[in-house]
Design an enzyme around this catalytic site. Structure first.
Site, PDB file in Angstrom:
ATOM      1  N   ARG A  42       0.870  -1.285   0.090  1.00 53.54           N
ATOM      2  CA  ARG A  42      -0.020  -0.108   0.089  1.00 53.54           C
ATOM      3  C   ARG A  42       0.689   1.293  -0.214  1.00 53.54           C
ATOM      4  O   ARG A  42       2.075   1.379   0.539  1.00 53.54           O
ATOM      5  CB  ARG A  42      -1.178   0.063   1.117  1.00 53.54           C
ATOM      6  CG  ARG A  42      -0.152  -0.073   2.409  1.00 53.54           C
ATOM      7  CD  ARG A  42      -0.144   1.294   3.058  1.00 53.54           C
ATOM      8  NE  ARG A  42       0.904   1.310   4.280  1.00 53.54           N
ATOM      9  CZ  ARG A  42       2.200   1.640   4.285  1.00 53.54           C
ATOM     10  NH1 ARG A  42       2.734   1.755   3.141  1.00 53.54           N
ATOM     11  NH2 ARG A  42       2.748   1.418   5.490  1.00 53.54           N
ATOM     12  N   GLU A  48       0.033   9.761   9.046  1.00 57.21           N
ATOM     13  CA  GLU A  48       1.107   8.889   9.326  1.00 57.21           C
ATOM     14  C   GLU A  48       1.341   8.714  10.932  1.00 57.21           C
ATOM     15  O   GLU A  48       1.258   9.737  11.441  1.00 57.21           O
ATOM     16  CB  GLU A  48       2.465   9.624   8.649  1.00 57.21           C
ATOM     17  CG  GLU A  48       3.243   8.676   7.872  1.00 57.21           C
ATOM     18  CD  GLU A  48       2.698   7.458   6.839  1.00 57.21           C
ATOM     19  OE1 GLU A  48       1.959   6.466   7.235  1.00 57.21           O
ATOM     20  OE2 GLU A  48       2.557   8.111   5.658  1.00 57.21           O
ATOM     21  N   HIS A  49       1.611   7.443  11.303  1.00 57.10           N
ATOM     22  CA  HIS A  49       1.713   7.290  12.382  1.00 57.10           C
ATOM     23  C   HIS A  49       0.640   7.516  13.422  1.00 57.10           C
ATOM     24  O   HIS A  49       0.876   8.159  14.675  1.00 57.10           O
ATOM     25  CB  HIS A  49       3.226   7.935  13.068  1.00 57.10           C
ATOM     26  CG  HIS A  49       4.340   7.255  12.755  1.00 57.10           C
ATOM     27  ND1 HIS A  49       4.996   5.996  13.038  1.00 57.10           N
ATOM     28  CD2 HIS A  49       5.117   7.670  11.640  1.00 57.10           C
ATOM     29  CE1 HIS A  49       5.920   5.633  12.396  1.00 57.10           C
ATOM     30  NE2 HIS A  49       6.059   6.630  11.558  1.00 57.10           N
ATOM     31  N   SER A 145       4.860  -1.575   2.777  1.00 58.12           N
ATOM     32  CA  SER A 145       4.075  -2.646   3.456  1.00 58.12           C
ATOM     33  C   SER A 145       4.354  -3.977   2.890  1.00 58.12           C
ATOM     34  O   SER A 145       3.517  -4.864   2.852  1.00 58.12           O
ATOM     35  CB  SER A 145       2.785  -2.105   3.555  1.00 58.12           C
ATOM     36  OG  SER A 145       2.208  -2.727   4.344  1.00 58.12           O
ATOM     37  N   SER A 146       5.643  -4.328   2.339  1.00 56.78           N
ATOM     38  CA  SER A 146       6.067  -5.709   1.843  1.00 56.78           C
ATOM     39  C   SER A 146       5.639  -6.719   3.070  1.00 56.78           C
ATOM     40  O   SER A 146       5.245  -7.722   2.723  1.00 56.78           O
ATOM     41  CB  SER A 146       7.196  -5.811   1.409  1.00 56.78           C
ATOM     42  OG  SER A 146       8.082  -5.612   2.506  1.00 56.78           O
ATOM     43  N   ASP A 190      -1.859  -1.428   7.442  1.00 55.37           N
ATOM     44  CA  ASP A 190      -1.347  -1.982   6.302  1.00 55.37           C
ATOM     45  C   ASP A 190      -2.106  -3.267   6.078  1.00 55.37           C
ATOM     46  O   ASP A 190      -2.498  -3.724   5.153  1.00 55.37           O
ATOM     47  CB  ASP A 190       0.133  -2.160   6.550  1.00 55.37           C
ATOM     48  CG  ASP A 190       0.946  -1.406   7.095  1.00 55.37           C
ATOM     49  OD1 ASP A 190       0.637  -0.179   6.957  1.00 55.37           O
ATOM     50  OD2 ASP A 190       2.107  -1.472   7.730  1.00 55.37           O
ATOM     51  N   ASN A 233      14.012  -1.297   7.879  1.00 59.81           N
ATOM     52  CA  ASN A 233      13.528  -2.256   8.314  1.00 59.81           C
ATOM     53  C   ASN A 233      13.089  -2.080   9.750  1.00 59.81           C
ATOM     54  O   ASN A 233      13.759  -1.900  10.853  1.00 59.81           O
ATOM     55  CB  ASN A 233      14.317  -3.524   8.104  1.00 59.81           C
ATOM     56  CG  ASN A 233      13.968  -4.748   8.768  1.00 59.81           C
ATOM     57  OD1 ASN A 233      12.903  -4.647   9.278  1.00 59.81           O
ATOM     58  ND2 ASN A 233      14.478  -5.744   8.648  1.00 59.81           N
ATOM     59  N   LYS A 234      11.779  -1.711   9.843  1.00 59.92           N
ATOM     60  CA  LYS A 234      11.283  -1.215  11.326  1.00 59.92           C
ATOM     61  C   LYS A 234      11.349  -2.432  12.369  1.00 59.92           C
ATOM     62  O   LYS A 234      11.609  -2.103  13.493  1.00 59.92           O
ATOM     63  CB  LYS A 234       9.830  -0.403  11.311  1.00 59.92           C
ATOM     64  CG  LYS A 234       8.870  -1.535  10.878  1.00 59.92           C
ATOM     65  CD  LYS A 234       7.400  -0.705  10.777  1.00 59.92           C
ATOM     66  CE  LYS A 234       6.131  -1.341  10.734  1.00 59.92           C
ATOM     67  NZ  LYS A 234       6.232  -2.432   9.535  1.00 59.92           N
TER      68      LYS A 234
HETATM   69  C1  GLA Z   1       4.002   1.120   9.563  1.00 62.89           C
HETATM   70  C2  GLA Z   1       2.975   0.451  10.298  1.00 62.89           C
HETATM   71  C3  GLA Z   1       1.397   1.078  10.159  1.00 62.89           C
HETATM   72  C4  GLA Z   1       1.665   2.597  10.539  1.00 62.89           C
HETATM   73  C5  GLA Z   1       2.814   3.217   9.714  1.00 62.89           C
HETATM   74  C6  GLA Z   1       2.931   4.648   9.852  1.00 62.89           C
HETATM   75  O1  GLA Z   1       3.642   0.980   8.129  1.00 62.89           O
HETATM   76  O2  GLA Z   1       2.746  -0.791   9.985  1.00 62.89           O
HETATM   77  O3  GLA Z   1       0.728   0.422  11.164  1.00 62.89           O
HETATM   78  O4  GLA Z   1       1.972   2.945  11.917  1.00 62.89           O
HETATM   79  O5  GLA Z   1       3.886   2.495   9.875  1.00 62.89           O
HETATM   80  O6  GLA Z   1       1.836   5.475   9.575  1.00 62.89           O
END
Ligand code: GLA
Length: 458
Positions: A42, A48-49, A145-146, A190, A233-234
């Site tokens: 997506r 955001e956040h 969002s992979s 996501d 890479n979160k």
């Molecule tokens: C990542 C998280 C989401 C969202 C975004 C920031 O993609 O998976 O849930 O928090 O960061 O908007």
């Protein structure tokens, strides 16, 4: 009750990607796939956040997705392969309790998250055996969002293989929760858009209860995704969870200041609901109650009347135990401001006068500035790219996804698209050989794509 994910019948041989996947599957496992499944990535247009704070977001699915070919057997074993050789094969007989090693995130853990989510939802003691080949076209670690798409695809596959049935909303909720086994405390954006997306429309995603409403994007503009080529890479860093924690603490500090039971509240949106206040009033409250200087643990504990031990166990997550200072004012300001921008964006799209495009662009620009200055989730490369996009003809441009690297999304008047792409190419990609080599998959126009689906051979 919302609908279940669609089952689409297709002649596999007329689709190059499916045909290729089927061939690889047959060579690898010596049998034919029983079915296929796909789940899209997506791009978040604005918001955001704020999903993990309980606020609505406005994403659209992209064409790039995770596609999998699957066969089912009664071995109780999961076998995974990825057509990208960078990702190694995986094979495991599925125990009742699947363990996911947070300290060592591997690609297939995202798949296992989806399996675990379905297993837990139905209390399945003996899972169907599955052999899968995965083909992903979403650039990894780029904010598109992979990883969530892989979780969603895997949950859909596991549901199907075990002959269960769930609505799109239930699947999205399960996936938002089970992806947290990786250790990142994500919101639900996501996974929700991956299941609830519909071709041709962006969606306003609201939480509690989860709901997706069409947002008709204005005519005469296109959305362009550009990757700054810095990977983020979160799951491998603590940036993301630190923000989640800061918002949680800000929630409690605001609640406490207004005499609410702070121990009950976890999300900034809940404070607004309890106070029956507007977002403007919440922004004023933040200025009144929170100071811009970072808060120490001691100061927070004093205000909330909790011990340092309670602070660590109740408020911090595993990978934020070492954080000493918390920017509560800035983070809460971003969240309430961004939540208001999402609602404005939606209402401008709904009312749709010609001058609305400028307004939408301004909202996107404000969103980027807030992410950069208040939320501090941008990076020099993203700021430079956003700047170049605006100079190249975009009406609005902002980072998208978690940030700290990855992609920007820009709104560009349709008639300027060719000159825009050329200008961004020349200013950002061509001067740097590494970026130049990645350009093809790093700069593209995106239209709202469809949601996750099961695909059957016709
Ligand atoms: C990542 C998280 C989401 C969202 C975004 C920031 O993609 O998976 O849930 O928090 O960061 O908007």
């Amino acid at each position: 009750m919302t609908a279940n994910p669609p089952k689409i019948k297709t002649a596999i041989n007329t689709n190059e990607r499916l045909k290729n996947l089927k061939n690889i599957f047959e060579t690898k496992y010596g049998e034919s796939p029983l079915f296929y499944a796909c789940a899209p990535g997506r791009v978040n247009l604005i918001g955001e956040h704020i999903d993990y704070c309980g606020y609505s977001v406005l994403p659209m699915a992209i064409e790039q997705n995770i596609l999998a070919a699957v066969s089912v057997n009664n071995s109780g074993t999961i076998q995974l392969a990825n057509i990208n050789p960078q990702y190694q094969d995986f094979k495991q007989s599925c125990p009742e309790d699947i363990t996911i090693d947070r300290d060592n995130p591997k690609w297939y853990y995202y798949f296992l998250c989806g399996v675990k989510g379905i297993q837990e939802r139905f209390g399945i003691t003996r899972l169907a055996g599955m052999s899968c080949v995965i083909d992903g076209t979403i650039p990894p670690s780029s904010g598109l969002s992979s990883s969530s798409a892989l979780v969603c695809c895997s949950a859909l596959i596991t549901m199907e293989a075990n002959e269960k049935s769930l609505s799109k909303v239930s699947l999205a909720e399960i996936c938002a929760k089970c992806e947290q086994y990786i250790g990142t405390e994500g919101g639900g954006m996501d996974q929700s858009i991956s299941f609830l997306a519909e071709r041709g429309t962006a969606k306003l995603i609201e939480f509690q209860p989860l709901k997706a409403t069409d947002v008709k994007l204005p005519e005469g503009v296109v959305f362009v995704i550009s990757n700054c080529c810095k990977e983020m890479n979160k799951a491998a860093s603590s940036h993301y969870n630190i923000r989640v924690v800061e918002c949680r603490i800000a929630t409690k500090m605001l609640a406490q200041a207004r005499g609410l039971d702070s121990s009950r509240l976890l999300k900034l949106a809940q404070v607004q609901t309890e106070l029956k206040a507007s977002l403007e009033e919440m922004l004023a409250l933040v200025d009144e109650v929170l100071h811009p200087e970072p808060y120490s643990r001691e100061e927070i504990c004093k205000v909330l009347c909790i011990t340092l031990e309670q602070f660590s166990t109740d408020l911090l997550s595993a990978n934020t135990q070492d954080v000493t200072h918390f920017k509560l004012h800035q983070r809460a300001k971003h969240v309430y401001g961004e939540a208001a921008r999402v609602m404005m964006f939606k209402s401008v799209c709904d009312s749709g006068p010609a001058e609305s495009i400028q307004l939408l662009g301004e909202l996107m620009n404000q969103s980027h500035a807030s992410c950069r200055d208040l939320y501090e989730c941008s990076c020099p490369e993203l700021d430079q790219l956003v700047d170049i996009c605006l100079k190249s003809g975009a009406v609005g441009s902002r980072l998208t996804g978690a940030g700290w690297g990855g992609c920007a999304v820009s709104m560009v008047p349709s008639e300027k698209i060719e000159s825009f792409l050329q200008a961004v190419r020349e200013a950002y990609f061509l001067p740097d050989p590494r970026r130049a080599a990645m350009e093809k998959q790093s700069l593209f126009v995106s239209k709202p794509g469809g949601g996750a689906a099961v695909i059957l051979e016709e």
